[in-house]
Design a protein around this motif. Structure first.
Motif, PDB file in Angstrom:
ATOM      1  N   SER A  17      -8.366  27.889 -35.462  1.00 58.18           N
ATOM      2  CA  SER A  17      -8.812  29.276 -35.396  1.00 58.18           C
ATOM      3  C   SER A  17     -10.303  29.382 -35.658  1.00 58.18           C
ATOM      4  O   SER A  17     -10.892  28.547 -36.358  1.00 58.18           O
ATOM      5  CB  SER A  17      -8.075  30.122 -36.444  1.00 58.18           C
ATOM      6  OG  SER A  17      -6.684  30.133 -36.228  1.00 58.18           O
ATOM      7  N   ARG A  19     -13.302  32.843 -36.118  1.00 54.79           N
ATOM      8  CA  ARG A  19     -13.583  34.270 -36.051  1.00 54.79           C
ATOM      9  C   ARG A  19     -15.038  34.461 -35.657  1.00 54.79           C
ATOM     10  O   ARG A  19     -15.950  34.010 -36.352  1.00 54.79           O
ATOM     11  CB  ARG A  19     -13.305  34.971 -37.378  1.00 54.79           C
ATOM     12  CG  ARG A  19     -13.392  36.494 -37.255  1.00 54.79           C
ATOM     13  CD  ARG A  19     -13.111  37.220 -38.551  1.00 54.79           C
ATOM     14  NE  ARG A  19     -14.228  37.200 -39.474  1.00 54.79           N
ATOM     15  CZ  ARG A  19     -14.404  38.062 -40.465  1.00 54.79           C
ATOM     16  NH1 ARG A  19     -13.503  39.021 -40.666  1.00 54.79           N
ATOM     17  NH2 ARG A  19     -15.440  37.966 -41.271  1.00 54.79           N
ATOM     18  N   SER A  49     -11.673  40.895 -23.913  1.00 52.61           N
ATOM     19  CA  SER A  49     -11.227  41.923 -24.843  1.00 52.61           C
ATOM     20  C   SER A  49     -12.239  43.060 -24.877  1.00 52.61           C
ATOM     21  O   SER A  49     -13.413  42.883 -24.538  1.00 52.61           O
ATOM     22  CB  SER A  49     -11.047  41.342 -26.245  1.00 52.61           C
ATOM     23  OG  SER A  49     -10.508  42.306 -27.131  1.00 52.61           O
ATOM     24  N   PRO A  58      -7.201  48.600 -28.103  1.00 55.55           N
ATOM     25  CA  PRO A  58      -7.868  47.407 -27.594  1.00 55.55           C
ATOM     26  C   PRO A  58      -7.303  46.945 -26.261  1.00 55.55           C
ATOM     27  O   PRO A  58      -6.120  47.158 -25.962  1.00 55.55           O
ATOM     28  CB  PRO A  58      -7.596  46.362 -28.682  1.00 55.55           C
ATOM     29  CG  PRO A  58      -6.321  46.813 -29.321  1.00 55.55           C
ATOM     30  CD  PRO A  58      -6.328  48.307 -29.248  1.00 55.55           C
ATOM     31  N   TYR A  60      -6.860  43.445 -23.967  1.00 54.08           N
ATOM     32  CA  TYR A  60      -6.864  41.987 -23.986  1.00 54.08           C
ATOM     33  C   TYR A  60      -6.514  41.466 -22.595  1.00 54.08           C
ATOM     34  O   TYR A  60      -5.570  41.936 -21.968  1.00 54.08           O
ATOM     35  CB  TYR A  60      -5.849  41.437 -24.988  1.00 54.08           C
ATOM     36  CG  TYR A  60      -6.130  41.811 -26.428  1.00 54.08           C
ATOM     37  CD1 TYR A  60      -5.412  42.820 -27.051  1.00 54.08           C
ATOM     38  CD2 TYR A  60      -7.111  41.148 -27.161  1.00 54.08           C
ATOM     39  CE1 TYR A  60      -5.664  43.163 -28.370  1.00 54.08           C
ATOM     40  CE2 TYR A  60      -7.369  41.492 -28.479  1.00 54.08           C
ATOM     41  CZ  TYR A  60      -6.639  42.511 -29.067  1.00 54.08           C
ATOM     42  OH  TYR A  60      -6.900  42.856 -30.372  1.00 54.08           O
ATOM     43  N   LYS A  65      -4.063  37.258 -24.725  1.00 53.76           N
ATOM     44  CA  LYS A  65      -3.137  38.193 -25.360  1.00 53.76           C
ATOM     45  C   LYS A  65      -2.157  37.445 -26.257  1.00 53.76           C
ATOM     46  O   LYS A  65      -1.594  36.427 -25.867  1.00 53.76           O
ATOM     47  CB  LYS A  65      -2.391  38.980 -24.276  1.00 53.76           C
ATOM     48  CG  LYS A  65      -1.714  40.242 -24.752  1.00 53.76           C
ATOM     49  CD  LYS A  65      -1.138  41.027 -23.569  1.00 53.76           C
ATOM     50  CE  LYS A  65      -2.219  41.552 -22.663  1.00 53.76           C
ATOM     51  NZ  LYS A  65      -1.685  42.350 -21.533  1.00 53.76           N
ATOM     52  N   ARG A  67      -2.957  35.838 -28.900  1.00 51.52           N
ATOM     53  CA  ARG A  67      -3.674  34.812 -29.670  1.00 51.52           C
ATOM     54  C   ARG A  67      -4.964  35.356 -30.275  1.00 51.52           C
ATOM     55  O   ARG A  67      -5.360  34.910 -31.351  1.00 51.52           O
ATOM     56  CB  ARG A  67      -4.007  33.612 -28.779  1.00 51.52           C
ATOM     57  CG  ARG A  67      -2.793  32.941 -28.158  1.00 51.52           C
ATOM     58  CD  ARG A  67      -3.189  31.659 -27.431  1.00 51.52           C
ATOM     59  NE  ARG A  67      -4.111  31.918 -26.324  1.00 51.52           N
ATOM     60  CZ  ARG A  67      -5.294  31.331 -26.194  1.00 51.52           C
ATOM     61  NH1 ARG A  67      -5.714  30.457 -27.094  1.00 51.52           N
ATOM     62  NH2 ARG A  67      -6.077  31.604 -25.152  1.00 51.52           N
ATOM     63  N   PHE A  68      -5.614  36.267 -29.589  1.00 48.65           N
ATOM     64  CA  PHE A  68      -6.886  36.814 -30.041  1.00 48.65           C
ATOM     65  C   PHE A  68      -6.667  38.248 -30.520  1.00 48.65           C
ATOM     66  O   PHE A  68      -5.864  38.989 -29.937  1.00 48.65           O
ATOM     67  CB  PHE A  68      -7.913  36.827 -28.914  1.00 48.65           C
ATOM     68  CG  PHE A  68      -8.404  35.469 -28.485  1.00 48.65           C
ATOM     69  CD1 PHE A  68      -7.792  34.294 -28.907  1.00 48.65           C
ATOM     70  CD2 PHE A  68      -9.501  35.379 -27.636  1.00 48.65           C
ATOM     71  CE1 PHE A  68      -8.256  33.058 -28.490  1.00 48.65           C
ATOM     72  CE2 PHE A  68      -9.985  34.150 -27.228  1.00 48.65           C
ATOM     73  CZ  PHE A  68      -9.347  32.990 -27.643  1.00 48.65           C
ATOM     74  N   THR A  69      -7.410  38.633 -31.550  1.00 49.09           N
ATOM     75  CA  THR A  69      -7.339  39.983 -32.087  1.00 49.09           C
ATOM     76  C   THR A  69      -8.746  40.496 -32.336  1.00 49.09           C
ATOM     77  O   THR A  69      -9.558  39.804 -32.971  1.00 49.09           O
ATOM     78  CB  THR A  69      -6.547  40.026 -33.397  1.00 49.09           C
ATOM     79  OG1 THR A  69      -5.229  39.499 -33.175  1.00 49.09           O
ATOM     80  CG2 THR A  69      -6.423  41.455 -33.899  1.00 49.09           C
ATOM     81  N   SER A  71     -11.273  43.469 -33.927  1.00 49.15           N
ATOM     82  CA  SER A  71     -11.306  44.478 -34.983  1.00 49.15           C
ATOM     83  C   SER A  71     -12.754  44.830 -35.271  1.00 49.15           C
ATOM     84  O   SER A  71     -13.676  44.194 -34.734  1.00 49.15           O
ATOM     85  CB  SER A  71     -10.611  43.976 -36.250  1.00 49.15           C
ATOM     86  OG  SER A  71     -11.289  42.843 -36.769  1.00 49.15           O
ATOM     87  N   GLN A  82     -10.997  37.583 -33.722  1.00 50.91           N
ATOM     88  CA  GLN A  82     -10.218  36.533 -34.365  1.00 50.91           C
ATOM     89  C   GLN A  82      -9.488  35.745 -33.283  1.00 50.91           C
ATOM     90  O   GLN A  82      -8.706  36.329 -32.526  1.00 50.91           O
ATOM     91  CB  GLN A  82      -9.218  37.132 -35.352  1.00 50.91           C
ATOM     92  CG  GLN A  82      -8.321  36.109 -36.035  1.00 50.91           C
ATOM     93  CD  GLN A  82      -9.080  35.187 -36.968  1.00 50.91           C
ATOM     94  OE1 GLN A  82      -9.935  35.632 -37.717  1.00 50.91           O
ATOM     95  NE2 GLN A  82      -8.752  33.892 -36.930  1.00 50.91           N
ATOM     96  N   ASN A  84      -6.976  32.666 -32.551  1.00 47.03           N
ATOM     97  CA  ASN A  84      -5.978  31.747 -33.099  1.00 47.03           C
ATOM     98  C   ASN A  84      -5.379  30.902 -31.983  1.00 47.03           C
ATOM     99  O   ASN A  84      -5.493  31.231 -30.800  1.00 47.03           O
ATOM    100  CB  ASN A  84      -4.877  32.525 -33.814  1.00 47.03           C
ATOM    101  CG  ASN A  84      -5.379  33.318 -34.991  1.00 47.03           C
ATOM    102  OD1 ASN A  84      -6.364  32.952 -35.652  1.00 47.03           O
ATOM    103  ND2 ASN A  84      -4.726  34.438 -35.272  1.00 47.03           N
TER     104      ASN A  84
END
Length: 125
Positions: A17, A19, A49, A58, A60, A65, A67-69, A71, A82, A84
Motif C-alpha cells: 500500500s 498513500r 479517481s 467519488p 473510481y 475500484k 483497491r483505491f480510496t 479522501s 489511498q 491498497n
C-alpha cells in the motif's frame, strides 16, 4: 494562483500500500474537483479517481475500484489517494489535478487546468 503538490510515491512490493497526498494552495480545495491520474511511458494519461469534497460522491475507474480510496482534509487543504493491493500494472507517475467541475461529470484530463508535478509509484518485487 492555484498550485498542487503531490507526495507519497515510491517503491512498494506487490500487494503493498501507499498513500499519495495532493496539497493545494491558492484556492479552497473543498470547492474544486480533484482528479487523480496516472501515466506510463507510451500510454495516455488515465483518469482513475475524482472527488469534490462539497459534492461527496467519488468516482473510481474500474481499474482501481475496490483497491483505491480517495479522501480529503479541509483543514489541511489536502486530498489523499489511498492505494491498497498494489500490483505491477499500477506502476506509473501519478498526478492530481484541480478544476471547477463536479466529479459526476468527470470525463478525463481535458477538464482540468491545474496540475501537480507528479509522483512516481513503482510496484515491484
Amino acid at each position: 494562483q492555484v498550485q498542487l503538490v503531490e507526495s507519497g510515491g515510491g517503491l512498494v512490493q506487490p500487494g503493498g500500500s501507499l498513500r499519495l497526498s495532493c496539497a493545494g494552495s491558492g484556492f479552497i480545495l473543498e470547492h474544486y474537483a480533484i482528479g487523480w491520474f496516472r501515466q506510463t511511458p507510451g500510454k495516455e494519461r488515465e483518469g482513475i479517481s475524482c472527488l469534490r469534497l462539497d459534492e461527496g460522491l467519488p468516482y473510481y475507474a474500474d481499474s482501481v475500484k475496490g483497491r483505491f480510496t480517495v479522501s480529503g482534509d479541509n483543514a489541511k487543504n489536502t486530498m489523499y489517494l489511498q492505494m491498497n493491493s498494489l500490483q505491477p500494472e499500477d506502476t506509473a507517475v501519478y498526478y492530481c489535478a484541480a478544476d471547477l467541475l463536479f466529479c459526476s461529470d468527470f470525463e478525463g484530463e481535458s477538464q482540468f487546468e491545474h496540475w501537480g508535478q507528479g509522483t512516481p509509484v513503482t510496484v515491484s518485487a
